[in-house]
Motif scaffolding. Structure first.
Motif, PDB file in Angstrom:
ATOM      1  N   UNK A   1       0.826  -1.214   0.000  1.00 51.49           N
ATOM      2  CA  UNK A   1       0.000   0.000   0.000  1.00 51.49           C
ATOM      3  C   UNK A   1       0.854   1.255   0.000  1.00 51.49           C
ATOM      4  N   UNK A   2       2.157   1.102  -0.177  1.00 49.09           N
ATOM      5  CA  UNK A   2       3.080   2.238  -0.264  1.00 49.09           C
ATOM      6  C   UNK A   2       2.995   3.167   0.954  1.00 49.09           C
ATOM      7  N   UNK A   3       3.060   2.593   2.131  1.00 51.86           N
ATOM      8  CA  UNK A   3       3.086   3.378   3.366  1.00 51.86           C
ATOM      9  C   UNK A   3       4.289   2.961   4.204  1.00 51.86           C
ATOM     10  N   UNK A   4       4.657   3.855   5.106  1.00 47.93           N
ATOM     11  CA  UNK A   4       5.821   3.577   5.952  1.00 47.93           C
ATOM     12  C   UNK A   4       5.508   2.436   6.912  1.00 47.93           C
ATOM     13  N   UNK A   5       6.486   1.575   7.163  1.00 47.28           N
ATOM     14  CA  UNK A   5       6.262   0.474   8.118  1.00 47.28           C
ATOM     15  C   UNK A   5       6.071   1.015   9.534  1.00 47.28           C
ATOM     16  N   UNK A   6       5.460   0.248  10.401  1.00 44.23           N
ATOM     17  CA  UNK A   6       5.243   0.721  11.784  1.00 44.23           C
ATOM     18  C   UNK A   6       6.563   0.919  12.525  1.00 44.23           C
ATOM     19  N   UNK A   7       6.577   1.939  13.350  1.00 43.43           N
ATOM     20  CA  UNK A   7       7.781   2.219  14.133  1.00 43.43           C
ATOM     21  C   UNK A   7       7.753   1.389  15.425  1.00 43.43           C
ATOM     22  N   UNK A   8       8.673   0.482  15.527  1.00 42.99           N
ATOM     23  CA  UNK A   8       8.754  -0.367  16.719  1.00 42.99           C
ATOM     24  C   UNK A   8       9.865   0.188  17.607  1.00 42.99           C
ATOM     25  N   UNK A   9       9.529   0.757  18.737  1.00 40.57           N
ATOM     26  CA  UNK A   9      10.552   1.390  19.588  1.00 40.57           C
ATOM     27  C   UNK A   9      11.467   0.362  20.225  1.00 40.57           C
ATOM     28  N   UNK A  10      12.676   0.802  20.496  1.00 44.48           N
ATOM     29  CA  UNK A  10      13.637  -0.044  21.202  1.00 44.48           C
ATOM     30  C   UNK A  10      13.434   0.129  22.710  1.00 44.48           C
ATOM     31  N   UNK A  11      13.170  -0.960  23.366  1.00 47.06           N
ATOM     32  CA  UNK A  11      12.900  -0.940  24.815  1.00 47.06           C
ATOM     33  C   UNK A  11      14.072  -1.591  25.519  1.00 47.06           C
ATOM     34  N   UNK A  12      14.668  -0.854  26.445  1.00 44.29           N
ATOM     35  CA  UNK A  12      15.784  -1.364  27.231  1.00 44.29           C
ATOM     36  C   UNK A  12      15.580  -1.007  28.703  1.00 44.29           C
TER      37      UNK A  12
END
Length: 265
Positions: free
Chosen positions: A138-149
């Protein structure tokens, strides 16, 4: 005329002298009427101070557990006290709702913790995986998965707090086992006995949920009905002290103390 003037001057002088004498006599009388200087007696002053202290003790309002600060301050103040006293109703209601949902899932529906965690991870990973692959079509940006530490400082602070609490508990138990504090020994034994009975009625989750609900209800109810609860607690404390004095005189005072307790004395 001269004789008359001389007579007037003499009478004037006599009047002035009489007035001066009258003032002197009045001042001397007032000096005689002054109360004697009170001598300071240390014994009398100490007795007066003790009497005043007893009078203040009688007028002092009894508070539950001998507290002298408001309930909010006793609970630590700040955000935690606001939550326990329902000052922030949204967070308080949210905490009770989450705890109730967890108890219903694991206790009433008999859902297991490991199964629940695996199902949540499966659903979350499936949604993110499909979403990441669908964005290419669908030509959209992939979901932003945050880095959790987990920060190291937070872990060290938590471990340090736990270590201090464990050390204080061990020191307290050692003091109880020394045979010195009989009241504390009986209180700890009685508390452990009550907890063992309550633990046989419920499992750990139900007991934890019950304590959580009590922490969110008893403080706010006590703050609302503080006067009635303190009055009842004062009467109950007086009765307990009477019964304890009888037991202490007939039984507890005759129990020999341990050698460690005598060394600590």
């Amino acid at each position: 005329m001269s004789d008359h003037g001389a007579g007037d001057s003499e009478s004037l002088i006599e009047k002035i002298a009489d007035r001066i004498q009258g003032r002197d006599s009045s001042s001397s009388d007032s000096d005689d009427e002054k109360p004697p200087v009170k001598q300071h007696d240390p014994i009398v002053e100490a007795a007066d101070m003790k009497a005043a202290e007893k009078e203040r003790e009688k007028k002092r309002i009894y508070r539950l557990f001998g507290r002298e600060k408001p309930v909010h301050v006793v609970l630590g103040g700040g955000k935690p006290a606001d939550v326990l006293l329902w000052r922030d109703k949204k967070i308080s209601a949210g905490g009770v709702g989450v705890a109730t949902a967890i108890w219903v899932l694991f206790e009433l529906l008999e859902y297991h913790l490991l199964t629940l965690v695996c199902h949540i991870l499966m659903v979350a990973l499936a949604i993110l995986f499909l979403w990441s692959n669908a964005t290419s079509f669908i030509n959209k940006a992939p979901p932003h998965i945050p880095e959790v530490q987990i920060p190291e400082r937070a872990v060290l602070e938590f471990v340090s707090v736990v270590r201090l609490e464990i050390n204080e508990s061990i020191a307290f138990l050692r003091q109880i086992a020394s045979g010195k504090e009989l009241k504390k020994f009986l209180a700890v034994i009685g508390g452990l006995w009550v907890v063992s009975i309550v633990g046989s009625w419920f499992n750990f989750l139900t007991l934890f949920y019950t304590l959580f609900i009590l922490l969110h209800t008893l403080p706010v109810l006590y703050e609302k009905y503080e006067g009635q609860v303190d009055a009842f607690a004062e009467k109950a404390g007086i009765e307990l002290k009477k019964h304890y004095a009888v037991v202490d005189e007939k039984v507890l005072s005759k129990i020999p103390r341990g050698p460690l307790g005598r060394k600590l004395d």
